[in-house]
Structure formats: structure tokens, C-alpha cells
Write a protein that holds these residues in place. Structure first.
Motif, mmCIF file in Angstrom:
data_model
loop_
_atom_site.group_PDB
_atom_site.id
_atom_site.type_symbol
_atom_site.label_atom_id
_atom_site.label_comp_id
_atom_site.label_asym_id
_atom_site.label_seq_id
_atom_site.Cartn_x
_atom_site.Cartn_y
_atom_site.Cartn_z
ATOM 1 N N GLY A 95 0.806 -1.210 0.000
ATOM 2 C CA GLY A 95 0.000 0.000 0.000
ATOM 3 C C GLY A 95 0.839 1.259 0.000
ATOM 4 N N VAL A 96 0.289 2.305 -0.638
ATOM 5 C CA VAL A 96 0.945 3.608 -0.694
ATOM 6 C C VAL A 96 -0.030 4.657 -0.187
ATOM 7 N N SER A 97 0.389 5.466 0.779
ATOM 8 C CA SER A 97 -0.447 6.567 1.268
ATOM 9 C C SER A 97 0.320 7.869 1.145
ATOM 10 N N TRP A 98 -0.439 8.951 0.928
ATOM 11 C CA TRP A 98 0.220 10.228 0.647
ATOM 12 C C TRP A 98 -0.697 11.370 1.066
ATOM 13 N N GLU A 99 -0.209 12.231 1.947
ATOM 14 C CA GLU A 99 -0.944 13.441 2.299
ATOM 15 C C GLU A 99 -0.519 14.557 1.347
ATOM 16 N N LEU A 100 -1.475 15.086 0.609
ATOM 17 C CA LEU A 100 -1.159 16.183 -0.306
ATOM 18 C C LEU A 100 -0.944 17.471 0.486
ATOM 19 N N ASP A 101 0.173 18.117 0.231
ATOM 20 C CA ASP A 101 0.502 19.345 0.979
ATOM 21 C C ASP A 101 -0.155 20.535 0.294
ATOM 22 N N LEU A 102 -1.495 20.572 0.370
ATOM 23 C CA LEU A 102 -2.256 21.584 -0.365
ATOM 24 C C LEU A 102 -1.906 23.008 0.042
ATOM 25 N N TRP A 103 -1.745 23.227 1.331
ATOM 26 C CA TRP A 103 -1.597 24.594 1.841
ATOM 27 C C TRP A 103 -0.200 24.858 2.411
ATOM 28 N N GLY A 104 0.711 23.952 2.141
ATOM 29 C CA GLY A 104 2.081 24.164 2.594
ATOM 30 C C GLY A 104 2.311 23.818 4.055
ATOM 31 N N ARG A 105 1.400 23.039 4.671
ATOM 32 C CA ARG A 105 1.581 22.703 6.085
ATOM 33 C C ARG A 105 2.903 21.955 6.315
ATOM 34 N N ILE A 106 3.135 20.969 5.458
ATOM 35 C CA ILE A 106 4.358 20.183 5.625
ATOM 36 C C ILE A 106 5.575 21.045 5.335
ATOM 37 N N ARG A 107 5.492 21.873 4.301
ATOM 38 C CA ARG A 107 6.629 22.738 3.969
ATOM 39 C C ARG A 107 6.926 23.735 5.086
ATOM 40 N N ARG A 108 5.864 24.272 5.682
ATOM 41 C CA ARG A 108 6.074 25.188 6.817
ATOM 42 C C ARG A 108 6.664 24.432 8.014
ATOM 43 N N ASP A 109 6.233 23.191 8.195
ATOM 44 C CA ASP A 109 6.770 22.400 9.301
ATOM 45 C C ASP A 109 8.260 22.132 9.087
ATOM 46 N N VAL A 110 8.640 21.809 7.859
ATOM 47 C CA VAL A 110 10.062 21.619 7.552
ATOM 48 C C VAL A 110 10.832 22.912 7.764
ATOM 49 N N GLU A 111 10.237 24.026 7.320
ATOM 50 C CA GLU A 111 10.869 25.336 7.505
ATOM 51 C C GLU A 111 11.108 25.625 8.984
ATOM 52 N N SER A 112 10.114 25.309 9.820
ATOM 53 C CA SER A 112 10.244 25.538 11.255
ATOM 54 C C SER A 112 11.356 24.687 11.845
ATOM 55 N N HIS A 113 11.382 23.399 11.496
ATOM 56 C CA HIS A 113 12.411 22.516 12.041
ATOM 57 C C HIS A 113 13.805 22.899 11.543
ATOM 58 N N ARG A 114 13.898 23.374 10.324
ATOM 59 C CA ARG A 114 15.210 23.795 9.827
ATOM 60 C C ARG A 114 15.714 25.009 10.610
ATOM 61 N N ALA A 115 14.815 25.948 10.888
ATOM 62 C CA ALA A 115 15.210 27.125 11.670
ATOM 63 C C ALA A 115 15.616 26.738 13.087
ATOM 64 N N ILE A 116 14.902 25.779 13.673
ATOM 65 C CA ILE A 116 15.255 25.317 15.016
ATOM 66 C C ILE A 116 16.623 24.647 14.999
#
Length: 456
Positions: A128-149
Motif C-alpha cells: 500500500g501507498v499513502s500520501w498526504e497532499l501538501d495543499l496549503w504548505g503545512r508540511i513545507r512550513r513544518d520543515v521550515e520551522s524545524h530547519r530554523a530550530i
């Protein structure tokens, strides 16, 4: 709600790709811009110094400015061997690992095992393959936050390293001053002990009173006590330096040596450069960036989401589903999360501006202390020179029979006090110069600890 696509995993993935192409440029939440902070045009307490220049900076190995090879060798070991810094370095690696965790949410997850297949949700076995589409950039913002930390944690490591280096340098200077004082106190103790023996002989011959003996005994004992206290203080400094270098005190020693370090001229640069030269300021700025990104994460949670799933089963073959969800009522939970993220950013901004203000205060304090102590240095040096000269004259008079030995003891003690005062002032000036270098950020540069690919 849940919509069943035709039993074709490829179609589900094509839909995902189309949606992702549309959503690729969509990111909710503010795009981070570093807020302004109060920056003076010049350091107030530097008015008596030469006009600072932007290119006037402290060297990377700032401790070499003191010209002590032994000190250079010791400080070079701090970043490698100190266990507190090793712990801080581990925290940096933990933060870096969390970036990978956050990035993992942006790619499909592939698993093997039991699948739900068919309209009746029959069980099947396959991949099985599952995938959350990052429609509003939630995942990208989360990565951005962790990179800054992660970047902030590297700045924290740099700040801790600078602090530990400065602590070692100041401990080393105090140890070297103790070396010099021990030599002086040994001379004083010898002189007082000699006088004590002379008075004892005079008392035995009836030429001195018991009060004279008691006075000589008291002075000899006091001199020995000062010597013992200074030796103990030196040993404790040596133990502290050993631990800073990650060594057991029993396995470490610093041979006595002359107190050779001279007080340097510390280049201050211009105030604006302080925002880029202090790792604690840089860490605080990165935490602002992380807080800004978390606003986007919180806002994305209030919007619809799409999760795609596809699989290939043994019994039913390829399947695919799309799960579309939109929050309708959450009792204020999502709104509260957005408000919390907004206020966390406001808190980070206030903390950043306070860190900047504290940085300027520490520099101004360092400048006023160094200039004040420098003004006293000449007076103290003259006093020490006069006391030493008086001791020399008294000793010559004693040799010529003009002065008695008590006068020699008194002049020796006066010379000792004068020279010790000069040494103490020099140590205070050295400590103040180290504090000023710390306040200016040492020789740290962002590029030396930050991944050049990471955004600022």
C-alpha cells in the motif's frame, strides 16, 4: 467524506500529481522577514576610542590575541573535549534529524501488509501507498520551522563554545596570577620566618620581649597562611580547567610559569555588525523564523486536506482511494492553535529584541569597564614601582647597618602589596577584555556553523 476511484492505483497517483502541481505554490501563513530591532549608530562608551570601522573584527581564534602559547594549546582543546559541548553538539544532531522526520511527511509512505480492498472493505494482502497532499504548505512550513530550530541549535552550540572558551581563558589568567603571587608570598614568608628566628634568638639572649616574639610569630603564620590559601586556589583552578577539557583532575597538570599575558586592544566594530556577530542573537533570530513558520502550520490545519491511498493486492489487484476532509466544527481548537502560534511569534520577536538590547548593554558595560580600569592602571603601576624601590632602598640600608631588620620586613610586605595590587588590576583588565570579546561575539561568524544552503 470518502470517494472511491476506479480500481486503478495509477489514476489515484495521477490525480495526486495534478493537485500537487496546483498546490506547489500555495503556502498559508506569513513569509518570514526578520523584524527590526533597535540598533544605535555608535557605541556610547567607545567615544574616547578611535572611530570604529565595519571591517574591524575579532579574529576567529580570538584567544591568540593574548600571546600565550600554553593558553592557545589549552583553548584549542575545548571544542573537541568538553563534555557539556559534546552534549550541545548531540542536541544539534537531534534537531537535524527532526528535519528529516518533517521532510518525510512530504513523500508517499509505502507499507506491506493487510489492505482494505473492494467496496465491502474486504481484506487483502499486498503493498500500500499513502500520501498526504501538501495543499496549503503545512508540511513545507513544518520543515521550515524545524530547519530554523536546527540552525538555532547550531548557534546555541557556538554560544556555549564561546562561553566555555572564555571561562577557560579567565581561569587560566587567574591561575597564572596565582603562580606569580605564590612566588611573592614565598619571598614574604621566607623574610617573616627569618625575622621570627632572629627575634627568637634575641629573646633567648634577653634582647627582645615575649610581645616581640608573639608579633613575629603572628606575622610569620599569616604569611604562611596566605601562601597556603593561594596554593589551594591555584589547585582548584587547575582542577576546573581539567574538567573543562574533559579530563579528570588527577590526570592533568599545568606547570607553573610567568604571568606574561598583556591586555590587548579589542576591536569593537560598529553596532549594526553585532546582530551578525553574536551567536545568541543569531539563535534568537532563528527561533523567530521557526515561530513564523508554525503560524502557517496552524493555519493549514483549518483548511481542507486530501489523503490519497493506493495499493496492489494479491486478490483484488490495484486499488486507490482519496480521503477528503474539511473541518466544520472543532469547538475553537483550531482557532486557538492559530492564535497561540501568532502569540508565540510575538513572544519570539520580543525575546529577540531583548537579546539585542542585552547584547548592546553588555558591550557598553565592557567598554566602560575596560576604559576605567585602563585609567587606573598607570596609577597602580606607579604605586607598585614606588613600593618596590622603597624595599630596595631599605634592604641596602640594612646591609649598611642603617636600618634594622623589622624595617626590611615591613618594606618587603609593602612591596608585596603593591606588586599584588598591580597584578590584581592586570587580571581585572584581562578579565574585562575577555568579557568584552564575548559581548562582541568572539570570532564567530554565521557561515562557520550554519549550512550555507539553509535560508536566512
Amino acid at each position: 467524506m470518502s470517494a472511491r476511484l476506479p480500481a486503478n492505483a495509477l489514476r489515484a497517483l495521477l490525480v495526486a500529481g495534478a493537485v500537487m502541481a496546483v498546490a506547489a505554490c500555495t503556502e498559508v501563513g506569513p513569509n518570514y522577514v526578520r523584524p527590526a530591532a533597535p540598533v544605535p549608530a555608535a557605541f556610547k562608551e567607545a567615544s574616547a576610542q578611535k572611530a570604529p570601522h565595519a571591517e574591524s573584527v575579532i579574529a576567529g581564534k580570538w584567544w591568540e590575541i593574548y600571546g600565550d602559547p600554553t593558553l592557545n594549546a589549552l583553548v584549542s582543546q575545548v571544542a573537541v573535549s568538553n563534555q557539556s559541548l559534546a552534549a550541545a553538539a548531540a542536541r544539534v544532531r537531534q534537531a537535524q534529524a527532526l528535519i528529516e522526520v518533517a521532510q518525510g511527511a512530504s513523500v508517499p509512505s509505502v507499507t506491506a501488509g493487510t489492505l482494505k480492498s473492494g467496496r465491502k472493505n474486504e481484506n487483502d494482502i499486498g503493498i500500500g501507498v499513502s500520501w498526504e497532499l501538501d495543499l496549503w504548505g503545512r508540511i513545507r512550513r513544518d520543515v521550515e520551522s524545524h530547519r530554523a530550530i536546527a540552525e538555532a541549535s547550531r548557534d546555541d552550540l557556538a554560544a556555549a563554545t564561546l562561553s566555555m572558551q572564555a571561562q577557560l581563558v579567565q581561569s587560566y589568567f587567574a591561575l597564572r596570577q596565582d603562580d606569580a603571587v605564590i612566588d611573592l608570598l614565598q619571598q614574604s614568608a621566607d623574610a617573616n620566618e627569618q625575622w621570627h628566628r632572629m627575634v627568637g634568638n634575641q629573646y633567648a639572649q634577653g634582647q627582645a620581649s615575649s610581645a616581640n616574639v608573639a608579633d613575629a610569630t603572628m606575622k610569620a603564620s599569616a604569611a604562611q597562611l596566605q601562601l597556603a590559601d593561594t596554593k589551594a586556589a591555584r589547585a582548584q583552578l587547575e582542577h576546573a580547567i581539567a574538567v573543562m577539557l574533559g579530563k579528570a583532575p588527577a590526570d592533568f597538570a599545568i606547570a607553573p610559569a610567568a604571568f606574561i599575558a598583556n591586555v590587548p586592544d579589542v576591536p569593537t566594530g560598529v553596532p549594526a555588525s553585532l546582530l551578525e556577530r553574536r551567536p545568541d542573537v543569531a539563535a534568537s533570530e532563528r527561533r523567530m523564523a521557526a515561530a513564523s513558520a508554525r503560524i502557517g502550520v496552524a493555519k493549514a490545519e483549518t483548511l481542507p486536506s486530501i489523503n490519497l491511498a493506493a495499493g496492489i493486492g494479491i486478490l483484488k489487484g490495484p486499488t486507490g482511494t482519496a480521503d477528503i476532509r474539511a473541518p466544520l466544527f472543532t469547538g475553537g481548537r483550531l482557532t486557538g492553535q492559530v492564535t497561540n502560534a501568532d502569540e508565540a511569534f510575538n513572544e519570539a520577536v520580543a525575546n529577540y529584541r531583548q537579546t539585542v538590547l542585552d547584547a548592546f548593554r553588555e558591550v557598553e558595560d565592557g567598554l566602560v569597564v575596560t576604559s576605567t580600569l585602563a585609567a587606573h592602571a598607570e596609577l597602580q603601576a606607579r604605586a607598585a614601582k614606588a613600593a618596590t624601590e622603597s624595599d630596595r632602598v631599605t634592604r641596602n640600608q640594612y646591609k649598611q647597618g642603617v636600618a634594622d631588620y623589622p624595617a626590611v620586613v615591613e618594606s618587603a610586605n609593602a612591596a608585596l602589596d603593591g606588586v599584588r595590587g598591580d597584578m590584581q588590576l592586570r587580571l581585572r583588565r584581562l578579565d574585562a577584555s575577555v568579557n568584552l570579546i564575548m559581548a562582541l561575539g568572539g570570532g564567530w561568524e554565521p557561515a562557520s556553523v550554519r549550512d550555507p544552503k539553509s535560508p536566512r
